[in-house]
Scaffold this motif. Structure first.
Motif, PDB file in Angstrom:
ATOM      1  N   GLY A   1       0.815  -1.217   0.000  1.00 45.19           N
ATOM      2  CA  GLY A   1       0.000   0.000   0.000  1.00 45.19           C
ATOM      3  C   GLY A   1       0.846   1.263   0.000  1.00 45.19           C
ATOM      4  O   GLY A   1       2.081   1.214   0.049  1.00 45.19           O
ATOM      5  N   ASP A   2       0.170   2.384  -0.019  1.00 41.50           N
ATOM      6  CA  ASP A   2       0.813   3.703  -0.004  1.00 41.50           C
ATOM      7  C   ASP A   2       1.837   3.747   1.139  1.00 41.50           C
ATOM      8  O   ASP A   2       1.486   3.540   2.301  1.00 41.50           O
ATOM      9  CB  ASP A   2      -0.271   4.758   0.197  1.00 41.50           C
ATOM     10  N   PRO A   3       3.101   4.012   0.833  1.00 40.77           N
ATOM     11  CA  PRO A   3       4.129   4.018   1.881  1.00 40.77           C
ATOM     12  C   PRO A   3       3.865   5.020   3.008  1.00 40.77           C
ATOM     13  O   PRO A   3       4.179   4.734   4.164  1.00 40.77           O
ATOM     14  CB  PRO A   3       5.414   4.370   1.134  1.00 40.77           C
ATOM     15  N   LEU A   4       3.277   6.176   2.710  1.00 45.20           N
ATOM     16  CA  LEU A   4       2.965   7.138   3.772  1.00 45.20           C
ATOM     17  C   LEU A   4       1.926   6.548   4.718  1.00 45.20           C
ATOM     18  O   LEU A   4       2.052   6.673   5.935  1.00 45.20           O
ATOM     19  CB  LEU A   4       2.473   8.463   3.189  1.00 45.20           C
ATOM     20  N   HIS A   5       0.927   5.905   4.168  1.00 43.42           N
ATOM     21  CA  HIS A   5      -0.091   5.262   5.005  1.00 43.42           C
ATOM     22  C   HIS A   5       0.535   4.159   5.852  1.00 43.42           C
ATOM     23  O   HIS A   5       0.286   4.071   7.057  1.00 43.42           O
ATOM     24  CB  HIS A   5      -1.211   4.681   4.141  1.00 43.42           C
ATOM     25  N   ARG A   6       1.366   3.325   5.227  1.00 42.53           N
ATOM     26  CA  ARG A   6       1.987   2.223   5.958  1.00 42.53           C
ATOM     27  C   ARG A   6       2.913   2.738   7.052  1.00 42.53           C
ATOM     28  O   ARG A   6       2.914   2.230   8.169  1.00 42.53           O
ATOM     29  CB  ARG A   6       2.765   1.308   5.000  1.00 42.53           C
ATOM     30  N   CYS A   7       3.696   3.762   6.738  1.00 46.43           N
ATOM     31  CA  CYS A   7       4.620   4.329   7.712  1.00 46.43           C
ATOM     32  C   CYS A   7       3.852   4.896   8.907  1.00 46.43           C
ATOM     33  O   CYS A   7       4.169   4.590  10.066  1.00 46.43           O
ATOM     34  CB  CYS A   7       5.466   5.423   7.060  1.00 46.43           C
TER      35      CYS A   7
ATOM     36  N   ALA B   1       8.788   1.438   5.450  1.00 45.72           N
ATOM     37  CA  ALA B   1       7.850   2.212   4.632  1.00 45.72           C
ATOM     38  C   ALA B   1       8.368   3.632   4.420  1.00 45.72           C
ATOM     39  O   ALA B   1       8.246   4.182   3.313  1.00 45.72           O
ATOM     40  CB  ALA B   1       6.466   2.227   5.270  1.00 45.72           C
ATOM     41  N   ALA B   2       8.957   4.231   5.463  1.00 44.94           N
ATOM     42  CA  ALA B   2       9.488   5.597   5.332  1.00 44.94           C
ATOM     43  C   ALA B   2      10.527   5.670   4.223  1.00 44.94           C
ATOM     44  O   ALA B   2      10.600   6.668   3.497  1.00 44.94           O
ATOM     45  CB  ALA B   2      10.087   6.065   6.650  1.00 44.94           C
ATOM     46  N   ASP B   3      11.309   4.616   4.102  1.00 45.65           N
ATOM     47  CA  ASP B   3      12.332   4.599   3.054  1.00 45.65           C
ATOM     48  C   ASP B   3      11.728   4.611   1.650  1.00 45.65           C
ATOM     49  O   ASP B   3      12.427   4.920   0.684  1.00 45.65           O
ATOM     50  CB  ASP B   3      13.253   3.388   3.226  1.00 45.65           C
ATOM     51  N   ALA B   4      10.445   4.270   1.547  1.00 49.40           N
ATOM     52  CA  ALA B   4       9.773   4.268   0.247  1.00 49.40           C
ATOM     53  C   ALA B   4       8.915   5.516   0.017  1.00 49.40           C
ATOM     54  O   ALA B   4       8.403   5.724  -1.078  1.00 49.40           O
ATOM     55  CB  ALA B   4       8.893   3.016   0.116  1.00 49.40           C
ATOM     56  N   VAL B   5       8.768   6.352   1.042  1.00 51.85           N
ATOM     57  CA  VAL B   5       7.964   7.577   0.918  1.00 51.85           C
ATOM     58  C   VAL B   5       8.792   8.650   0.237  1.00 51.85           C
ATOM     59  O   VAL B   5       9.937   8.897   0.607  1.00 51.85           O
ATOM     60  CB  VAL B   5       7.493   8.088   2.300  1.00 51.85           C
ATOM     61  N   THR B   6       8.206   9.292  -0.741  1.00 51.42           N
ATOM     62  CA  THR B   6       8.890  10.386  -1.419  1.00 51.42           C
ATOM     63  C   THR B   6       8.542  11.718  -0.764  1.00 51.42           C
ATOM     64  O   THR B   6       7.501  11.851  -0.113  1.00 51.42           O
ATOM     65  CB  THR B   6       8.489  10.458  -2.907  1.00 51.42           C
ATOM     66  N   GLU B   7       9.419  12.673  -0.933  1.00 56.55           N
ATOM     67  CA  GLU B   7       9.147  14.018  -0.429  1.00 56.55           C
ATOM     68  C   GLU B   7       7.877  14.567  -1.079  1.00 56.55           C
ATOM     69  O   GLU B   7       7.071  15.222  -0.416  1.00 56.55           O
ATOM     70  CB  GLU B   7      10.343  14.939  -0.720  1.00 56.55           C
ATOM     71  N   GLN B   8       7.689  14.279  -2.352  1.00 56.22           N
ATOM     72  CA  GLN B   8       6.488  14.734  -3.061  1.00 56.22           C
ATOM     73  C   GLN B   8       5.230  14.177  -2.401  1.00 56.22           C
ATOM     74  O   GLN B   8       4.244  14.894  -2.230  1.00 56.22           O
ATOM     75  CB  GLN B   8       6.549  14.302  -4.527  1.00 56.22           C
ATOM     76  N   ARG B   9       5.256  12.906  -1.990  1.00 60.94           N
ATOM     77  CA  ARG B   9       4.081  12.296  -1.361  1.00 60.94           C
ATOM     78  C   ARG B   9       3.791  12.942  -0.010  1.00 60.94           C
ATOM     79  O   ARG B   9       2.643  13.230   0.331  1.00 60.94           O
ATOM     80  CB  ARG B   9       4.288  10.777  -1.192  1.00 60.94           C
ATOM     81  N   VAL B  10       4.839  13.205   0.761  1.00 59.03           N
ATOM     82  CA  VAL B  10       4.655  13.845   2.062  1.00 59.03           C
ATOM     83  C   VAL B  10       4.097  15.253   1.873  1.00 59.03           C
ATOM     84  O   VAL B  10       3.172  15.663   2.575  1.00 59.03           O
ATOM     85  CB  VAL B  10       5.984  13.876   2.846  1.00 59.03           C
ATOM     86  N   GLN B  11       4.640  15.991   0.910  1.00 58.68           N
ATOM     87  CA  GLN B  11       4.175  17.350   0.641  1.00 58.68           C
ATOM     88  C   GLN B  11       2.727  17.360   0.149  1.00 58.68           C
ATOM     89  O   GLN B  11       1.983  18.283   0.459  1.00 58.68           O
ATOM     90  CB  GLN B  11       5.086  18.015  -0.398  1.00 58.68           C
ATOM     91  N   LYS B  12       2.343  16.343  -0.596  1.00 58.88           N
ATOM     92  CA  LYS B  12       0.955  16.241  -1.046  1.00 58.88           C
ATOM     93  C   LYS B  12       0.023  16.088   0.146  1.00 58.88           C
ATOM     94  O   LYS B  12      -1.069  16.637   0.162  1.00 58.88           O
ATOM     95  CB  LYS B  12       0.783  15.057  -2.003  1.00 58.88           C
TER      96      LYS B  12
END
Length: 169
Positions: A45-51, A77-88
């Motif tokens: 699933g979405d890495p931000l959600h998983r993290c 999961a954090a290692d798979a989260v992009t800065e763009q995803r966090v900013q979104k």
């Protein structure tokens, strides 16, 4: 996660609701809600959600081995989260700011399990990432916890910290 997200995210909202419930004392219900969400997300699933989910779920386990399993998932999961995803999700967040807390939790779990070498590796990583913390009460809280866990590791103390997330007030 603070303030309003950049766009509505029903999964992050559900995670937040479960965390609020758990912090209010209904730990079993919060844990079950998060486990149900995890079953839907899965490991792909979405890495931000998983993290986020794994990071918070770990706090709802008294047993450091169970908490450790979820904290490892959160870091992965954090290692798979992009800065763009966090900013979104929220413009004020940066993925680098997640790492001090993630490594702190891993260090604390390893310490409680008596694995002081692994605990030292993660508290060192938490200290290295601490400059990414905000200069606010949250950042101050984490910097204090990093110091507290570092001292406990140095003293080979395996006791649960009274200030640890999920500890009784």
């Amino acid at each position: 996660m603070t303030a309003a997200p950049a766009s509505p995210d029903s999964t992050m909202e559900a995670i937040g609701e479960a965390v609020t419930k758990g912090r209010a004392g209904d730990i079993a219900s919060a844990r079950q809600k998060l486990l149900n969400l995890w079953a839907v997300l899965g490991v792909t699933g979405d890495p931000l959600h998983r993290c986020s989910l794994a990071h918070y779920l770990a706090d709802f386990y008294e047993d450091p081995a169970q908490a450790l399993a979820w904290d490892v998932r959160a870091l992965d999961a954090a290692d798979a989260v992009t800065e763009q995803r966090v900013q979104k999700h929220h413009a004020s967040l940066h993925i680098a700011g997640f790492y001090p807390s993630l490594h702190l939790n891993l260090a604390d779990n390893y310490r409680r399990l008596g694995s002081f070498e692994a605990a030292t590796e993660h508290i060192t990583a938490a200290k290295a990432q601490a400059p990414n913390l905000p200069e606010d009460p949250y950042g101050d809280l984490l910097r204090g916890a990093i110091q507290e866990v570092a001292e406990a590791i140095a003293g080979r103390d395996r006791a649960r910290r009274a200030s640890a997330p999920g500890s009784p007030a």
